[in-house]
Design an enzyme around this catalytic site. Structure first.
Site, mmCIF file in Angstrom:
data_model
loop_
_atom_site.group_PDB
_atom_site.id
_atom_site.type_symbol
_atom_site.label_atom_id
_atom_site.label_comp_id
_atom_site.label_asym_id
_atom_site.label_seq_id
_atom_site.Cartn_x
_atom_site.Cartn_y
_atom_site.Cartn_z
ATOM 1 N N THR A 31 -4.255 -3.268 -7.872
ATOM 2 C CA THR A 31 -5.148 -4.323 -8.351
ATOM 3 C C THR A 31 -6.342 -4.385 -7.404
ATOM 4 O OG1 THR A 31 -3.213 -5.506 -9.136
ATOM 5 C CG2 THR A 31 -5.253 -6.774 -8.944
ATOM 6 N N LYS A 59 9.748 5.835 5.040
ATOM 7 C CA LYS A 59 10.006 5.620 3.611
ATOM 8 C C LYS A 59 10.329 6.953 2.919
ATOM 9 C CE LYS A 59 7.910 2.014 1.491
ATOM 10 N NZ LYS A 59 6.830 1.228 0.870
ATOM 11 N N GLY A 93 8.868 -25.425 -10.238
ATOM 12 C CA GLY A 93 9.548 -24.898 -9.057
ATOM 13 C C GLY A 93 8.781 -25.166 -7.787
ATOM 14 N N CYS A 100 1.454 -10.770 -5.511
ATOM 15 C CA CYS A 100 0.319 -10.690 -6.450
ATOM 16 C C CYS A 100 -0.404 -12.020 -6.694
ATOM 17 C CB CYS A 100 0.798 -10.109 -7.778
ATOM 18 S SG CYS A 100 1.286 -8.385 -7.608
ATOM 19 N N LYS A 109 11.303 -14.550 -5.741
ATOM 20 C CA LYS A 109 12.009 -14.845 -6.996
ATOM 21 C C LYS A 109 13.289 -14.021 -6.998
ATOM 22 C CE LYS A 109 9.725 -11.367 -9.805
ATOM 23 N NZ LYS A 109 9.092 -11.083 -11.065
ATOM 24 N N ARG A 115 7.089 -11.495 0.307
ATOM 25 C CA ARG A 115 5.667 -11.757 0.561
ATOM 26 C C ARG A 115 5.242 -13.066 -0.111
ATOM 27 N NH1 ARG A 115 3.269 -5.798 -0.804
ATOM 28 N NH2 ARG A 115 4.991 -5.823 -2.279
ATOM 29 N N VAL A 129 5.091 -0.650 -6.868
ATOM 30 C CA VAL A 129 4.417 -0.123 -8.064
ATOM 31 C C VAL A 129 4.481 1.401 -8.121
ATOM 32 C CG1 VAL A 129 2.131 0.185 -9.123
ATOM 33 C CG2 VAL A 129 2.917 -2.080 -8.477
ATOM 34 N N ASN A 156 -3.321 -12.273 -14.431
ATOM 35 C CA ASN A 156 -2.524 -12.848 -13.344
ATOM 36 C C ASN A 156 -2.942 -14.280 -13.029
ATOM 37 O OD1 ASN A 156 -0.785 -10.780 -12.975
ATOM 38 N ND2 ASN A 156 -1.388 -10.303 -10.880
ATOM 39 N N PHE A 181 1.057 -4.036 -14.934
ATOM 40 C CA PHE A 181 1.495 -5.405 -15.244
ATOM 41 C C PHE A 181 2.981 -5.635 -14.995
ATOM 42 C CE2 PHE A 181 -2.247 -4.450 -17.813
ATOM 43 C CZ PHE A 181 -3.080 -5.520 -17.497
HETATM 44 P P1 NAD Z 1 3.548 -1.986 -1.465
HETATM 45 O O1 NAD Z 1 3.053 -2.611 -0.213
HETATM 46 O O2 NAD Z 1 4.948 -2.161 -1.882
HETATM 47 O O3 NAD Z 1 3.291 -0.404 -1.402
HETATM 48 C C1 NAD Z 1 2.108 0.195 -0.960
HETATM 49 C C2 NAD Z 1 2.451 1.557 -0.366
HETATM 50 O O4 NAD Z 1 1.243 2.255 -0.100
HETATM 51 C C3 NAD Z 1 3.192 1.471 0.970
HETATM 52 O O5 NAD Z 1 4.386 2.232 0.891
HETATM 53 C C4 NAD Z 1 2.192 2.074 1.992
HETATM 54 O O6 NAD Z 1 2.848 2.786 3.036
HETATM 55 C C5 NAD Z 1 1.409 3.003 1.088
HETATM 56 N N1 NAD Z 1 0.075 3.384 1.598
HETATM 57 C C6 NAD Z 1 -0.889 2.609 2.146
HETATM 58 N N2 NAD Z 1 -1.982 3.351 2.424
HETATM 59 C C7 NAD Z 1 -1.714 4.609 2.040
HETATM 60 C C8 NAD Z 1 -2.439 5.837 2.061
HETATM 61 N N3 NAD Z 1 -3.690 5.899 2.512
HETATM 62 N N4 NAD Z 1 -1.848 6.951 1.616
HETATM 63 C C9 NAD Z 1 -0.574 6.905 1.139
HETATM 64 N N5 NAD Z 1 0.180 5.783 1.072
HETATM 65 C C10 NAD Z 1 -0.387 4.642 1.520
HETATM 66 O O7 NAD Z 1 2.552 -2.482 -2.603
HETATM 67 P P2 NAD Z 1 2.907 -2.789 -4.143
HETATM 68 O O8 NAD Z 1 3.598 -4.070 -4.262
HETATM 69 O O9 NAD Z 1 3.490 -1.574 -4.748
HETATM 70 O O10 NAD Z 1 1.427 -3.004 -4.714
HETATM 71 C C11 NAD Z 1 0.521 -1.936 -4.868
HETATM 72 C C12 NAD Z 1 -0.644 -2.416 -5.701
HETATM 73 O O11 NAD Z 1 -0.209 -2.722 -7.034
HETATM 74 C C13 NAD Z 1 -1.325 -3.674 -5.206
HETATM 75 O O12 NAD Z 1 -2.703 -3.574 -5.444
HETATM 76 C C14 NAD Z 1 -0.739 -4.773 -6.046
HETATM 77 O O13 NAD Z 1 -1.594 -5.866 -6.201
HETATM 78 C C15 NAD Z 1 -0.563 -4.068 -7.372
HETATM 79 N N6 NAD Z 1 0.514 -4.605 -8.207
HETATM 80 C C16 NAD Z 1 1.690 -4.969 -7.660
HETATM 81 C C17 NAD Z 1 2.713 -5.443 -8.465
HETATM 82 C C18 NAD Z 1 4.021 -5.876 -7.848
HETATM 83 O O14 NAD Z 1 4.795 -6.534 -8.555
HETATM 84 N N7 NAD Z 1 4.323 -5.538 -6.622
HETATM 85 C C19 NAD Z 1 2.523 -5.545 -9.847
HETATM 86 C C20 NAD Z 1 1.324 -5.125 -10.389
HETATM 87 C C21 NAD Z 1 0.312 -4.660 -9.557
#
Ligand code: NAD
Length: 441
Positions: free
Chosen positions: A122, A36, A258, A265, A326, A333, A12, A213, A154
């Site tokens: 989220t 990273k 499926g 999420c 997917k 995950r 995100v 969701n 989203f």
């Molecule tokens: P992710 O695990 O890919 O990324 C999270 C990042 O945050 C990691 O790189 C981690 O190193 C970093 N991090 C953790 N603690 C930190 C801190 N204190 N300071 C700086 N960096 C820190 O997670 P994601 O998939 O991007 O999801 C992030 C949020 O967005 C979640 O709450 C998720 O539910 C929500 N979300 C995800 C999606 C999706 O499709 N992945 C879609 C909508 C919403």
């Protein structure tokens, strides 16, 4: 143009930060992961997301997009700080807010002027208040003031850039007109394209994300149960879904049967939403049921291939095609393939695994299975094959060639992507999810 910082540079944070820099704002993507940030600074993209690499290149070259491990330089001069850290489920089945709390703490440590703090992660309904309290008690600089905004995201992995740039809606929850105006400026280009911004309270914005969701997860569990019934009654789920989806009130999206939903999420968000209902004395029975159905669906897939193999995995080699939850992502995950692989190994079988982009991600979960570089290699001399992810390259598999590679022509298509008629013509012993009819042209 604004100075914007993202805390958390994952699926995100990296996509949203890059897209917002493309609008012309100066964006710093900050992360605690040294590896990273090092890779990003070297021009490498740590996740697979179509179109992302080009957009990052464009905006770093234009001097608008930066990556950093340094919290002070990232946060001190930001006009808007987005929190985009992970919110996984903890071992106790509740959302783990550790990353959110540490992000709030460093915001308090380093902001030095008026800043809009905006949560994109989220977070359970009510978390906004906690974040505000943490920032207030950590705040060091008296000149630092802030307004808090909830701005749920989203986007979908695999089409994240398109989803971010052409969203169905933008939800902004808060209680400050100044902050609303700044957020409107951040999303300026999208606003000009008339994507609707919906202004709400913080709790309403948090609720919209979970309600959305959970509804999509419910829709998937529903169609999976209809598919299972199609199997018993000799109906064709593909035709059922297609006809249902043509009804504008239903829509064809998220209506494909499926192996059960996965990803970072839906599983955690449905669990959290159901827990929120329980805690507040309002059971969300539909979502409780969707969760159960999904767990059952994953086990059902294991049973299907076990039955095709004559009732046992013992000493058999199973080719698993697709590891990502997917297509078009490397994210594994909660992928349904995890339960599949785990069960095969537990019951004495071996796994040849192949995914076009997710082999490396899966190595963190199963370091010892046999990873292959192509579907052909994975299927060579296997006792059976399971398609777990709907990658396009699996849709085009030559069944004749596949048969010649396998020890026995046994196949489970959990995504219903292979034509039943051709499977029959090639003498496969096969199964899928509610689609054993041969009406296809
Ligand atoms: P992710 O695990 O890919 O990324 C999270 C990042 O945050 C990691 O790189 C981690 O190193 C970093 N991090 C953790 N603690 C930190 C801190 N204190 N300071 C700086 N960096 C820190 O997670 P994601 O998939 O991007 O999801 C992030 C949020 O967005 C979640 O709450 C998720 O539910 C929500 N979300 C995800 C999606 C999706 O499709 N992945 C879609 C909508 C919403």
């Amino acid at each position: 143009m604004k100075n914007v910082t993202f805390i958390g540079t994952g699926y995100v944070g990296l996509v949203s930060g890059t897209a917002i820099s493309d609008f012309g704002h100066k964006v710093i993507c900050y992360d605690i992961s040294k590896e990273k940030i090092k890779r990003l600074k070297n021009g490498e993209v740590p996740i697979y997301e179509p179109g992302l690499e080009e957009l990052i290149k464009k905006n770093t070259s234009a001097g608008r997009l930066f990556f950093s491990n340094n919290p002070k330089e990232s946060l001190a001069n930001a006009d808007v700080i987005f929190i985009a850290v992970g919110t996984p489920l903890g071992k106790d089945g509740k959302t783990d807010l550790t990353y959110i709390e540490s992000a709030a703490k460093i915001i308090g440590d380093f902001i030095s002027t008026y800043t809009v703090i905006c949560t994109k992660s989220t977070v359970p309904i009510g978390t906004g208040k906690k974040i505000i309290d943490i920032i207030n008690s950590a705040k060091k600089d008296r000149k630092a003031t802030f307004d808090y905004i909830s701005n749920p995201e989203f986007l979908r992995e695999g089409s994240a850039i398109k989803d971010f740039l052409w969203p169905d809606r933008i939800v902004i929850g808060g209680n400050s007109q100044v902050a609303f105006d700044i957020m409107k400026e951040i999303y300026g280009p999208l606003f000009k394209n008339k994507h609707e911004i919906i202004y709400t309270t913080i709790a309403t914005a948090e609720m919209i994300k979970y309600a959305s969701n959970a509804f999509l997860a419910l829709k998937i569990s529903y169609i999976n149960e209809v598919a299972n019934l199609c199997e018993s009654l000799g109906a064709d789920i593909k035709q059922v879904s297609k006809a249902m989806g043509q009804d504008g009130r239903i829509s064809p999206k998220f209506l494909h049967s499926g192996p059960g939903y996965g990803g970072s999420c839906f599983p955690k968000d449905t669990e959290e939403f159901a827990e929120t209902g329980r805690k507040n004395g309002n059971l969300i029975r539909t979502i409780e049921a969707a969760i159960k159905t999904n767990k059952y669906q994953k086990r059902r897939m294991v049973k299907k291939i076990e039955v095709l193999l004559g009732g046992s995995f013992e000493s058999k080699i199973i080719a698993i095609l697709g590891l990502a939850f997917k297509s078009n992502t490397d994210d594994v995950r909660e992928s349904a393939s995890i339960e599949m692989i785990e069960s095969i190994l537990e019951k004495g079988g071996y796994v040849n695994a192949f995914d076009p982009v997710a082999n490396d991600s899966m190595k963190n979960i199963f370091p010892d299975i046999f990873y292959k570089n192509s579907w052909e290699e994975a299927c060579k001399d296997a006792d059976g094959v399971v398609i777990m992810t709907e990658w396009n390259e699996f849709r085009g598999i030559s069944l004749k060639y596949l048969k010649s590679l396998l020890k026995a022509p046994i196949l489970l298509d959990t995504r219903n992507i292979l034509p039943v008629k051709k499977l029959q013509d090639n003498g496969f012993l096969f199964d899928n999810v509610g689609y054993n009819q041969t009406h296809e042209n």
